[in-house]
Design a protein around this motif. Structure first.
Motif, PDB file in Angstrom:
ATOM      1  N   VAL A  67      32.265  49.878  45.433  1.00  0.00           N
ATOM      2  CA  VAL A  67      31.965  48.447  45.382  1.00  0.00           C
ATOM      3  C   VAL A  67      30.501  48.321  45.794  1.00  0.00           C
ATOM      4  O   VAL A  67      30.122  48.812  46.865  1.00  0.00           O
ATOM      5  CB  VAL A  67      32.868  47.631  46.336  1.00  0.00           C
ATOM      6  N   ASP A  68      29.700  47.714  44.921  1.00  0.00           N
ATOM      7  CA  ASP A  68      28.259  47.598  45.155  1.00  0.00           C
ATOM      8  C   ASP A  68      27.635  48.975  45.408  1.00  0.00           C
ATOM      9  O   ASP A  68      26.739  49.132  46.260  1.00  0.00           O
ATOM     10  CB  ASP A  68      27.953  46.648  46.326  1.00  0.00           C
ATOM     11  N   GLY A  69      28.109  49.982  44.696  1.00  0.00           N
ATOM     12  CA  GLY A  69      27.562  51.330  44.792  1.00  0.00           C
ATOM     13  C   GLY A  69      28.001  52.117  46.008  1.00  0.00           C
ATOM     14  O   GLY A  69      27.581  53.243  46.209  1.00  0.00           O
ATOM     15  N   VAL A  70      28.876  51.524  46.844  1.00  0.00           N
ATOM     16  CA  VAL A  70      29.326  52.200  48.061  1.00  0.00           C
ATOM     17  C   VAL A  70      30.811  52.543  47.912  1.00  0.00           C
ATOM     18  O   VAL A  70      31.632  51.674  47.633  1.00  0.00           O
ATOM     19  CB  VAL A  70      29.119  51.302  49.298  1.00  0.00           C
ATOM     20  N   GLU A  71      31.115  53.813  48.126  1.00  0.00           N
ATOM     21  CA  GLU A  71      32.514  54.259  48.050  1.00  0.00           C
ATOM     22  C   GLU A  71      33.314  53.565  49.143  1.00  0.00           C
ATOM     23  O   GLU A  71      32.845  53.406  50.265  1.00  0.00           O
ATOM     24  CB  GLU A  71      32.563  55.779  48.222  1.00  0.00           C
ATOM     25  N   VAL A  82      36.617  47.053  37.172  1.00  0.00           N
ATOM     26  CA  VAL A  82      37.721  46.131  37.475  1.00  0.00           C
ATOM     27  C   VAL A  82      37.275  45.137  38.535  1.00  0.00           C
ATOM     28  O   VAL A  82      36.276  45.336  39.208  1.00  0.00           O
ATOM     29  CB  VAL A  82      38.968  46.890  37.977  1.00  0.00           C
ATOM     30  N   THR A  83      38.085  44.100  38.672  1.00  0.00           N
ATOM     31  CA  THR A  83      37.892  43.137  39.753  1.00  0.00           C
ATOM     32  C   THR A  83      39.180  43.117  40.562  1.00  0.00           C
ATOM     33  O   THR A  83      40.264  42.901  40.019  1.00  0.00           O
ATOM     34  CB  THR A  83      37.597  41.733  39.208  1.00  0.00           C
ATOM     35  N   PHE A  84      39.040  43.369  41.858  1.00  0.00           N
ATOM     36  CA  PHE A  84      40.214  43.320  42.723  1.00  0.00           C
ATOM     37  C   PHE A  84      40.729  41.885  42.782  1.00  0.00           C
ATOM     38  O   PHE A  84      39.933  40.931  42.841  1.00  0.00           O
ATOM     39  CB  PHE A  84      39.874  43.799  44.140  1.00  0.00           C
ATOM     40  N   PRO A  85      42.032  41.687  42.800  1.00  0.00           N
ATOM     41  CA  PRO A  85      42.578  40.329  42.926  1.00  0.00           C
ATOM     42  C   PRO A  85      42.164  39.716  44.267  1.00  0.00           C
ATOM     43  O   PRO A  85      41.910  40.436  45.234  1.00  0.00           O
ATOM     44  CB  PRO A  85      44.100  40.541  42.892  1.00  0.00           C
ATOM     45  N   ASP A  86      42.099  38.382  44.307  1.00  0.00           N
ATOM     46  CA  ASP A  86      41.728  37.683  45.537  1.00  0.00           C
ATOM     47  C   ASP A  86      42.719  37.966  46.667  1.00  0.00           C
ATOM     48  O   ASP A  86      42.363  37.916  47.836  1.00  0.00           O
ATOM     49  CB  ASP A  86      41.641  36.173  45.294  1.00  0.00           C
ATOM     50  N   ASP A  87      43.962  38.250  46.292  1.00  0.00           N
ATOM     51  CA  ASP A  87      44.998  38.502  47.298  1.00  0.00           C
ATOM     52  C   ASP A  87      45.375  39.983  47.344  1.00  0.00           C
ATOM     53  O   ASP A  87      46.513  40.341  47.598  1.00  0.00           O
ATOM     54  CB  ASP A  87      46.235  37.661  47.006  1.00  0.00           C
ATOM     55  N   LEU A 110      37.999  44.202  50.044  1.00  0.00           N
ATOM     56  CA  LEU A 110      38.057  44.365  48.589  1.00  0.00           C
ATOM     57  C   LEU A 110      38.525  43.123  47.834  1.00  0.00           C
ATOM     58  O   LEU A 110      38.312  43.031  46.620  1.00  0.00           O
ATOM     59  CB  LEU A 110      38.988  45.540  48.230  1.00  0.00           C
ATOM     60  N   ASN A 111      39.137  42.172  48.524  1.00  0.00           N
ATOM     61  CA  ASN A 111      39.659  40.974  47.854  1.00  0.00           C
ATOM     62  C   ASN A 111      38.594  40.306  46.992  1.00  0.00           C
ATOM     63  O   ASN A 111      37.520  39.942  47.471  1.00  0.00           O
ATOM     64  CB  ASN A 111      40.177  39.952  48.881  1.00  0.00           C
TER      65      ASN A 111
END
Length: 171
Positions: free
Chosen positions: A99-103, A144-149, A155-156
């Motif tokens: 996420v944003d280049g960070v594992e 992908v996009t993690f779900p809000d929930d 990660l949400n």
């Protein structure tokens, strides 16, 4: 002699009465003991049958599990690069998620590989779909996009990129 005969007759009658009294006690005991013994035997048979049934069920479950494992093992893990991942295929993959280049924690198979049935919906929406058309040995960037929930505050609702290596396809 009469007195002796009379005395012997009295003793004989006394022994006979004692014998009859013993028989009566035994009959009374048996009247109670036999039904109780029958109930105990019936209960033991029922318990034994229930335990045997449980063992049969668990051995049946074990046998089914062994059969399933044998079937899974009989599926051949193919690394032939001419094969193409299709919906419904079981594939073995390795991935690293960022996420944003960070594992992020939990987003890496560490090279151990994991099996995935394409189309099962086990992974985040669109993850599996993006593997369709790839081949064993391919590396695919899955976005992908993690779900809000999602359940992980870090990660949400976040966009993530998974670098996925298709190790093989089971056939």
């Amino acid at each position: 002699m009469k007195k002796e005969n009379r005395k012997m007759a009295q003793e004989r009658r006394a022994r006979e009465r004692a014998r009859k009294a013993r028989r009566a006690r035994v009959k009374n005991i048996l009247k109670i003991a036999v039904p109780i013994l029958a109930i105990v035997i019936l209960a033991a048979v029922i318990i034994w049958d229930a335990l045997r049934s449980e063992n049969d069920d668990s051995s049946s479950d074990t046998q089914q599990s062994e059969n399933q494992q044998t079937e899974e093992q009989s599926e051949t893990y193919q690394t032939d690069t001419s094969l193409t991942v299709e919906d419904g295929d079981t594939v073995n993959i390795d991935y690293v998620g960022t996420v944003d280049g960070v594992e992020f924690e939990g987003g890496n198979t560490d090279g151990n590989g994991t099996d995935l049935v394409i189309g099962s919906g086990d992974y985040i929406d669109d993850f599996e779909d993006q593997l369709i058309g790839s081949h064993p040995g391919d590396t695919v960037e899955v976005q992908v996009t993690f779900p809000d929930d999602y359940g992980n505050e870090e990660l949400n609702g976040k966009d993530a990129v998974f670098t996925v290596t298709v190790n093989g396809i089971y056939e």
